[in-house]
Design a protein around this motif. Structure first.
Motif, mmCIF file in Angstrom:
data_model
loop_
_atom_site.group_PDB
_atom_site.id
_atom_site.type_symbol
_atom_site.label_atom_id
_atom_site.label_comp_id
_atom_site.label_asym_id
_atom_site.label_seq_id
_atom_site.Cartn_x
_atom_site.Cartn_y
_atom_site.Cartn_z
ATOM 1 N N ARG A 73 0.819 -1.217 0.000
ATOM 2 C CA ARG A 73 0.000 0.000 0.000
ATOM 3 C C ARG A 73 0.853 1.268 0.000
ATOM 4 N NH1 ARG A 73 -5.453 -0.802 1.302
ATOM 5 N NH2 ARG A 73 -5.944 -2.854 2.150
ATOM 6 N N THR A 74 2.114 1.133 0.351
ATOM 7 C CA THR A 74 2.997 2.307 0.433
ATOM 8 C C THR A 74 4.330 1.989 -0.240
ATOM 9 O OG1 THR A 74 3.989 1.584 2.517
ATOM 10 C CG2 THR A 74 1.991 2.932 2.687
ATOM 11 N N ILE A 75 5.099 3.040 -0.531
ATOM 12 C CA ILE A 75 6.424 2.862 -1.140
ATOM 13 C C ILE A 75 7.320 2.046 -0.206
ATOM 14 C CG2 ILE A 75 8.488 4.051 -1.982
ATOM 15 C CD1 ILE A 75 6.068 4.470 -3.797
ATOM 16 N N ALA A 76 7.241 2.314 1.100
ATOM 17 C CA ALA A 76 8.063 1.569 2.065
ATOM 18 C C ALA A 76 7.746 0.073 2.000
ATOM 19 C CB ALA A 76 7.832 2.095 3.480
ATOM 20 N N GLN A 77 6.458 -0.270 1.886
ATOM 21 C CA GLN A 77 6.067 -1.676 1.780
ATOM 22 C C GLN A 77 6.547 -2.279 0.456
ATOM 23 O OE1 GLN A 77 1.815 -1.798 2.382
ATOM 24 N NE2 GLN A 77 1.974 -1.594 4.608
ATOM 25 N N ALA A 78 6.479 -1.491 -0.618
ATOM 26 C CA ALA A 78 6.942 -1.981 -1.924
ATOM 27 C C ALA A 78 8.440 -2.280 -1.880
ATOM 28 C CB ALA A 78 6.626 -0.957 -3.016
ATOM 29 N N ASP A 79 9.211 -1.375 -1.258
ATOM 30 C CA ASP A 79 10.662 -1.594 -1.107
ATOM 31 C C ASP A 79 10.934 -2.855 -0.286
ATOM 32 O OD1 ASP A 79 11.673 0.557 -2.565
ATOM 33 O OD2 ASP A 79 11.647 1.924 -0.846
ATOM 34 N N ALA A 80 10.181 -3.005 0.819
ATOM 35 C CA ALA A 80 10.375 -4.160 1.710
ATOM 36 C C ALA A 80 10.013 -5.462 0.985
ATOM 37 C CB ALA A 80 9.537 -4.000 2.971
ATOM 38 N N VAL A 105 2.932 -6.067 -12.594
ATOM 39 C CA VAL A 105 1.955 -5.352 -11.763
ATOM 40 C C VAL A 105 0.882 -4.838 -12.719
ATOM 41 C CG1 VAL A 105 1.571 -3.409 -10.198
ATOM 42 C CG2 VAL A 105 3.730 -4.694 -10.099
ATOM 43 N N VAL A 106 -0.345 -5.307 -12.530
ATOM 44 C CA VAL A 106 -1.456 -4.919 -13.403
ATOM 45 C C VAL A 106 -2.289 -3.864 -12.686
ATOM 46 C CG1 VAL A 106 -3.572 -5.705 -14.542
ATOM 47 C CG2 VAL A 106 -1.540 -7.182 -14.527
ATOM 48 N N GLU A 107 -2.420 -2.700 -13.322
ATOM 49 C CA GLU A 107 -3.256 -1.644 -12.737
ATOM 50 C C GLU A 107 -4.535 -1.502 -13.546
ATOM 51 O OE1 GLU A 107 -3.217 3.042 -11.354
ATOM 52 O OE2 GLU A 107 -1.857 2.419 -12.948
ATOM 53 N N LEU A 108 -5.671 -1.625 -12.874
ATOM 54 C CA LEU A 108 -6.960 -1.385 -13.514
ATOM 55 C C LEU A 108 -7.248 0.111 -13.439
ATOM 56 C CD1 LEU A 108 -9.047 -4.394 -12.136
ATOM 57 C CD2 LEU A 108 -7.761 -4.245 -14.272
ATOM 58 N N LYS A 109 -7.160 0.775 -14.595
ATOM 59 C CA LYS A 109 -7.364 2.228 -14.650
ATOM 60 C C LYS A 109 -8.863 2.513 -14.770
ATOM 61 C CE LYS A 109 -4.336 4.948 -15.343
ATOM 62 N NZ LYS A 109 -3.567 5.787 -14.383
ATOM 63 N N VAL A 110 -9.356 3.358 -13.883
ATOM 64 C CA VAL A 110 -10.785 3.670 -13.903
ATOM 65 C C VAL A 110 -11.001 5.162 -13.686
ATOM 66 C CG1 VAL A 110 -11.593 1.395 -13.118
ATOM 67 C CG2 VAL A 110 -10.934 3.104 -11.441
ATOM 68 N N ASP A 111 -12.147 5.642 -14.157
ATOM 69 C CA ASP A 111 -12.560 7.018 -13.903
ATOM 70 C C ASP A 111 -13.204 7.027 -12.511
ATOM 71 O OD1 ASP A 111 -14.172 9.327 -13.623
ATOM 72 O OD2 ASP A 111 -14.327 9.533 -15.804
ATOM 73 N N GLN A 112 -12.508 7.638 -11.550
ATOM 74 C CA GLN A 112 -12.961 7.529 -10.160
ATOM 75 C C GLN A 112 -14.292 8.235 -9.920
ATOM 76 O OE1 GLN A 112 -9.754 8.238 -7.379
ATOM 77 N NE2 GLN A 112 -8.373 6.896 -8.506
ATOM 78 N N ALA A 160 -2.046 5.173 -4.402
ATOM 79 C CA ALA A 160 -1.868 5.671 -5.769
ATOM 80 C C ALA A 160 -0.398 5.903 -6.122
ATOM 81 C CB ALA A 160 -2.678 6.952 -5.968
ATOM 82 N N ALA A 161 0.462 6.053 -5.117
ATOM 83 C CA ALA A 161 1.896 6.265 -5.377
ATOM 84 C C ALA A 161 2.589 4.986 -5.820
ATOM 85 C CB ALA A 161 2.575 6.801 -4.119
ATOM 86 N N ILE A 162 1.931 3.842 -5.634
ATOM 87 C CA ILE A 162 2.551 2.551 -5.946
ATOM 88 C C ILE A 162 2.690 2.351 -7.462
ATOM 89 C CG2 ILE A 162 2.230 0.039 -5.769
ATOM 90 C CD1 ILE A 162 3.100 1.345 -3.193
ATOM 91 N N ALA A 163 1.683 2.797 -8.236
ATOM 92 C CA ALA A 163 1.730 2.593 -9.697
ATOM 93 C C ALA A 163 2.971 3.256 -10.314
ATOM 94 C CB ALA A 163 0.443 3.092 -10.339
ATOM 95 N N PRO A 164 3.261 4.534 -10.012
ATOM 96 C CA PRO A 164 4.480 5.136 -10.571
ATOM 97 C C PRO A 164 5.750 4.399 -10.137
ATOM 98 C CG PRO A 164 3.042 6.842 -9.660
ATOM 99 C CD PRO A 164 2.448 5.521 -9.277
ATOM 100 N N GLU A 176 8.265 3.011 -13.075
ATOM 101 C CA GLU A 176 9.692 3.352 -13.197
ATOM 102 C C GLU A 176 10.549 2.103 -13.360
ATOM 103 O OE1 GLU A 176 10.852 5.573 -9.742
ATOM 104 O OE2 GLU A 176 9.446 7.209 -10.186
ATOM 105 N N ARG A 177 10.098 1.001 -12.795
ATOM 106 C CA ARG A 177 10.867 -0.255 -12.843
ATOM 107 C C ARG A 177 10.479 -1.135 -14.027
ATOM 108 N NH1 ARG A 177 10.806 2.039 -8.329
ATOM 109 N NH2 ARG A 177 12.390 1.722 -6.700
ATOM 110 N N GLY A 178 9.603 -0.609 -14.892
ATOM 111 C CA GLY A 178 9.223 -1.352 -16.103
ATOM 112 C C GLY A 178 8.337 -2.556 -15.856
ATOM 113 N N ARG A 179 7.638 -2.570 -14.710
ATOM 114 C CA ARG A 179 6.807 -3.747 -14.369
ATOM 115 C C ARG A 179 5.315 -3.498 -14.568
ATOM 116 N NH1 ARG A 179 9.456 -5.631 -9.518
ATOM 117 N NH2 ARG A 179 11.626 -6.018 -10.047
ATOM 118 N N LEU A 180 4.930 -2.222 -14.728
ATOM 119 C CA LEU A 180 3.502 -1.868 -14.701
ATOM 120 C C LEU A 180 2.834 -2.036 -16.060
ATOM 121 C CD1 LEU A 180 1.375 -0.584 -12.666
ATOM 122 C CD2 LEU A 180 1.788 1.544 -13.902
#
Length: 201
Positions: free
Chosen positions: A88-95, A110-117, A159-163, A167-171
Motif C-alpha cells: 500500500r505504500t512505497i516503504a512496503q513496496a521496497d520491503a 503489476v497490473v493496474e486497472l485504470k478507472v474514472d474515479q 496511488a503512489a505505488i503505480a508510478p 519506473e521499474r518497467g513492471r507496470l
C-alpha cells in the motif's frame, strides 16, 4: 507467475483475481486473510502480530512482510501468487522487493486497472439506490460516503505505488471501465506469456 493487482475500490480487482485463481491455479493473497491465518496458526510472526493487535496497535510493515514471506513459502504458492491490497505504500513496496530478492524471487508484473474515479462513485451511488429500491440493506462498502472515504485513502496512500512500478518497467495499465470480459481478455493477454515461463521454472 507472481503479480500484483492495483486499482481503487470498485475497480473490479476481486472479480479479476477470482478468474486468475481459477485459470492459473495460483492463490490470491490478501494481507487481512494472511494475518488472521497466521494468528490462528500461532506461527512466530502470527504470535507477534497478535501481541501488537491485542495492545490496540497497527501491525508494522516488517510483521506484514514476515507474514507474506511465510505464506509464499507454502506449496500452493510455488507456481506463483496474486497480491491483493499489498503493498500500500512505497516503504512496503521496497520491503517486498527486498524480501523476494532474499528468496531469489521477483515480481513478474503489476497490473493496474485504470478507472474514472468519478464514474466509480456514480456507479456505487446507483447500486446503493437500486439495493434500497429492492428493500434490501445497503452493504457497508456500497454506502457512497464510506466508499468516498475508501477512495480518498487510496488516492492518498496506494496511488503512489503505480508510478513506483512504472519506473521499474513492471507496470501494465488496463482500462477497467469496460465489461468484465473485455478487462479479463486484456489481463489474460498480459499474463499468459508469464504462465509459460512459470511452467519452465
Amino acid at each position: 507467475m507472481r503479480l500484483i493487482l492495483l486499482g481503487p475500490p470498485g475497480a473490479g480487482k476481486g472479480t479479476q483475481s477470482a478468474r486468475l485463481v481459477q485459470e492459473y491455479g495460483i492463490p490470491q493473497l490478501s494481507t487481512g486473510d494472511m494475518l488472521r491465518a497466521a494468528v490462528a496458526a500461532g506461527t512466530p510472526v502470527g504470535l507477534r502480530a497478535k501481541a501488537i493487535m491485542d495492545a490496540g496497535n497497527l501491525v508494522s510493515d516488517d510483521v506484514v512482510i514476515g507474514i507474506v514471506a511465510d505464506r509464499i513459502d507454502q506449496p500452493d504458492a510455488r507456481k506463483g501468487f496474486i497480491l491483493d491490497g499489498f503493498p500500500r505504500t512505497i516503504a512496503q513496496a521496497d520491503a517486498l522487493e527486498a524480501m523476494l530478492a532474499g528468496k531469489g524471487l521477483k515480481l513478474d508484473v503489476v497490473v493496474e486497472l485504470k478507472v474514472d474515479q468519478n464514474k466509480l462513485i456514480d456507479r456505487i451511488v446507483k447500486r446503493a439506490e437500486e439495493t434500497k429500491a429492492r428493500g434490501e440493506p445497503v452493504r457497508k462498502d456500497d454506502d457512497p460516503e464510506v466508499f468516498k472515504t475508501r477512495l480518498e485513502a487510496y488516492r492518498r496512500d496506494t496511488a503512489a505505488i503505480a508510478p513506483y512500478y512504472k519506473e521499474r518497467g513492471r507496470l501494465i495499465e488496463i482500462d477497467g471501465m469496460r465489461s468484465i470480459d473485455e478487462v479479463w481478455a486484456d489481463i489474460k493477454k498480459t499474463v499468459s506469456p508469464l504462465d509459460e515461463v512459470v511452467a519452465s521454472r
